[in-house]
Design a protein around this motif. Structure first.
Motif, PDB file in Angstrom:
ATOM      1  N   VAL A   1      41.824  25.005  31.096  1.00 22.67           N
ATOM      2  CA  VAL A   1      43.153  25.141  30.478  1.00 22.67           C
ATOM      3  C   VAL A   1      43.281  24.186  29.293  1.00 22.67           C
ATOM      4  O   VAL A   1      43.763  24.568  28.217  1.00 22.67           O
ATOM      5  CB  VAL A   1      44.248  24.868  31.528  1.00 22.67           C
ATOM      6  CG1 VAL A   1      45.609  24.704  30.842  1.00 22.67           C
ATOM      7  CG2 VAL A   1      44.309  26.007  32.529  1.00 22.67           C
TER       8      VAL A   1
ATOM      9  N   TYR B   1      43.776  25.336  25.407  1.00 25.13           N
ATOM     10  CA  TYR B   1      44.911  24.912  24.584  1.00 25.13           C
ATOM     11  C   TYR B   1      44.425  24.178  23.331  1.00 25.13           C
ATOM     12  O   TYR B   1      44.905  24.420  22.219  1.00 25.13           O
ATOM     13  CB  TYR B   1      45.840  24.004  25.381  1.00 25.13           C
ATOM     14  CG  TYR B   1      47.010  23.515  24.563  1.00 25.13           C
ATOM     15  CD1 TYR B   1      48.144  24.302  24.407  1.00 25.13           C
ATOM     16  CD2 TYR B   1      46.966  22.279  23.923  1.00 25.13           C
ATOM     17  CE1 TYR B   1      49.209  23.877  23.637  1.00 25.13           C
ATOM     18  CE2 TYR B   1      48.021  21.837  23.150  1.00 25.13           C
ATOM     19  CZ  TYR B   1      49.146  22.648  23.012  1.00 25.13           C
ATOM     20  OH  TYR B   1      50.197  22.221  22.231  1.00 25.13           O
TER      21      TYR B   1
ATOM     22  N   TRP C   1      55.243  25.368  15.962  1.00 27.94           N
ATOM     23  CA  TRP C   1      55.523  26.193  17.131  1.00 27.94           C
ATOM     24  C   TRP C   1      54.461  27.263  17.316  1.00 27.94           C
ATOM     25  O   TRP C   1      54.131  27.626  18.435  1.00 27.94           O
ATOM     26  CB  TRP C   1      56.902  26.849  17.007  1.00 27.94           C
ATOM     27  CG  TRP C   1      57.004  27.854  15.894  1.00 27.94           C
ATOM     28  CD1 TRP C   1      57.391  27.623  14.621  1.00 27.94           C
ATOM     29  CD2 TRP C   1      56.716  29.244  15.995  1.00 27.94           C
ATOM     30  NE1 TRP C   1      57.358  28.781  13.873  1.00 27.94           N
ATOM     31  CE2 TRP C   1      56.955  29.799  14.704  1.00 27.94           C
ATOM     32  CE3 TRP C   1      56.286  30.089  17.012  1.00 27.94           C
ATOM     33  CZ2 TRP C   1      56.766  31.153  14.418  1.00 27.94           C
ATOM     34  CZ3 TRP C   1      56.098  31.434  16.735  1.00 27.94           C
ATOM     35  CH2 TRP C   1      56.339  31.948  15.454  1.00 27.94           C
TER      36      TRP C   1
ATOM     37  N   VAL D   1      51.343  25.679  18.888  1.00 28.87           N
ATOM     38  CA  VAL D   1      51.562  25.494  20.312  1.00 28.87           C
ATOM     39  C   VAL D   1      51.438  26.819  21.056  1.00 28.87           C
ATOM     40  O   VAL D   1      50.814  26.908  22.119  1.00 28.87           O
ATOM     41  CB  VAL D   1      52.940  24.856  20.571  1.00 28.87           C
ATOM     42  CG1 VAL D   1      53.244  24.835  22.067  1.00 28.87           C
ATOM     43  CG2 VAL D   1      52.986  23.450  19.997  1.00 28.87           C
ATOM     44  N   THR D   2      52.028  27.877  20.479  1.00 29.65           N
ATOM     45  CA  THR D   2      51.972  29.197  21.117  1.00 29.65           C
ATOM     46  C   THR D   2      50.534  29.687  21.229  1.00 29.65           C
ATOM     47  O   THR D   2      50.122  30.205  22.275  1.00 29.65           O
ATOM     48  CB  THR D   2      52.806  30.208  20.313  1.00 29.65           C
ATOM     49  OG1 THR D   2      54.160  29.750  20.242  1.00 29.65           O
ATOM     50  CG2 THR D   2      52.755  31.575  20.971  1.00 29.65           C
TER      51      THR D   2
ATOM     52  N   GLY E   1      47.869  27.852  21.330  1.00 34.17           N
ATOM     53  CA  GLY E   1      47.180  27.055  22.330  1.00 34.17           C
ATOM     54  C   GLY E   1      47.514  27.493  23.743  1.00 34.17           C
ATOM     55  O   GLY E   1      46.624  27.628  24.587  1.00 34.17           O
ATOM     56  N   VAL E   2      48.799  27.744  24.011  1.00 27.33           N
ATOM     57  CA  VAL E   2      49.220  28.176  25.345  1.00 27.33           C
ATOM     58  C   VAL E   2      48.624  29.537  25.687  1.00 27.33           C
ATOM     59  O   VAL E   2      48.134  29.759  26.805  1.00 27.33           O
ATOM     60  CB  VAL E   2      50.758  28.212  25.431  1.00 27.33           C
ATOM     61  CG1 VAL E   2      51.202  28.869  26.730  1.00 27.33           C
ATOM     62  CG2 VAL E   2      51.332  26.806  25.320  1.00 27.33           C
ATOM     63  N   VAL E   3      48.666  30.464  24.731  1.00 25.92           N
ATOM     64  CA  VAL E   3      48.145  31.811  24.976  1.00 25.92           C
ATOM     65  C   VAL E   3      46.655  31.755  25.297  1.00 25.92           C
ATOM     66  O   VAL E   3      46.184  32.392  26.259  1.00 25.92           O
ATOM     67  CB  VAL E   3      48.404  32.718  23.763  1.00 25.92           C
ATOM     68  CG1 VAL E   3      47.633  34.032  23.901  1.00 25.92           C
ATOM     69  CG2 VAL E   3      49.893  33.001  23.623  1.00 25.92           C
TER      70      VAL E   3
ATOM     71  N   ALA F   1      44.957  29.214  26.405  1.00 27.81           N
ATOM     72  CA  ALA F   1      44.767  28.522  27.679  1.00 27.81           C
ATOM     73  C   ALA F   1      45.010  29.466  28.854  1.00 27.81           C
ATOM     74  O   ALA F   1      44.244  29.485  29.824  1.00 27.81           O
ATOM     75  CB  ALA F   1      45.706  27.323  27.764  1.00 27.81           C
ATOM     76  N   VAL F   2      46.063  30.282  28.765  1.00 29.54           N
ATOM     77  CA  VAL F   2      46.371  31.228  29.837  1.00 29.54           C
ATOM     78  C   VAL F   2      45.284  32.288  29.946  1.00 29.54           C
ATOM     79  O   VAL F   2      44.849  32.643  31.048  1.00 29.54           O
ATOM     80  CB  VAL F   2      47.747  31.882  29.593  1.00 29.54           C
ATOM     81  CG1 VAL F   2      47.975  33.020  30.585  1.00 29.54           C
ATOM     82  CG2 VAL F   2      48.849  30.842  29.713  1.00 29.54           C
TER      83      VAL F   2
END
Length: 214
Positions: free
Chosen positions: A87, A91, A106, A109-110, A112-114, A116-117
């Motif tokens: 994860v 990210y 933003w 960050v988005t 990175g989160v996507v 990571a998921v």
């Protein structure tokens, strides 16, 4: 320890780790966790149980329950650690790509989160921690085997050093030794992978046969 004996022990342990490292390490992790849980459970229950026959029984029950619980956690914990690492990697990579594309904060960050998921989903679907453990054990075991052979053949020397082991193998930089370790590592990875696939297939067939016929 004599160099020939050290070389033979290194080769033997290296072969076990190379071709059965996944199974061996998970069992070892569980056993160590079980001993730790046994001591912890006994200490916790003993601190509140007092003395007497009933307290002794309670301590034994606490020790056994502690051993089972911690052994199970130790057996499964390595997966959690690998998942968390993936994860973080996902990210970091996603945010880094966003930075390279000069995206807004933003959006970085988005991204990175996507990523990571997505990486976590792939890891869960593909049982990636098991694969990573197979790779690590196969190639580290292969390197140990090659180091042992080098000690036996005199291609590497053993010298005294201020460490727990007290003896260190000095590896050669020869291309052929490195190639031998790589080939052996690949072979170990294939053997471990096929072994786990056979176990999974056997477990699946056993479960399927155990299902009632409707």
């Amino acid at each position: 320890m004599d160099a020939p004996l050290l070389g033979l022990i290194t080769i033997a342990l290296g072969l076990v780790v190379t071709f059965a490292g996944y199974t061996v390490l998970r069992v070892v992790i569980a056993i160590v966790g079980g001993f730790a849980g046994f001591s912890l459970g006994a200490a916790l229950v003993g601190s509140v149980a007092g003395s007497g026959a009933g307290a002794t029984v309670a301590v034994w029950i606490g020790a056994i329950l502690g051993a089972l619980l911690v052994a199970w956690l130790a057996y499964a914990f390595y997966q959690v650690a690998v998942y968390l690492a993936l994860v973080v990697m996902g990210y970091t990579l996603g945010a880094g790509i966003g930075t390279a594309l000069e995206a807004d904060g933003w959006l970085r960050v988005t991204m990175g989160v996507v990523l990571a998921v997505l990486l976590l989903i792939v890891a869960l679907a593909a049982n990636l921690p098991a694969i990573l453990l197979m790779i690590a054990t196969a190639f580290s075991g292969a390197q140990a085997v090659v180091s042992g052979v080098m000690v036996l053949t005199g291609a590497a020397r053993v010298f005294e050093w201020q460490s727990i082991a007290g003896e260190v193998v000095v590896a050669s930089t020869s291309f052929w030794w490195a190639l031998g370790a790589a080939v052996l590592g690949v072979a170990g990875l294939v053997v471990q992978w096929r072994s786990q696939r056979r176990k999974a297939a056997t477990a699946y067939r056993s479960g399927a046969l155990a299902q009632p016929v409707r």
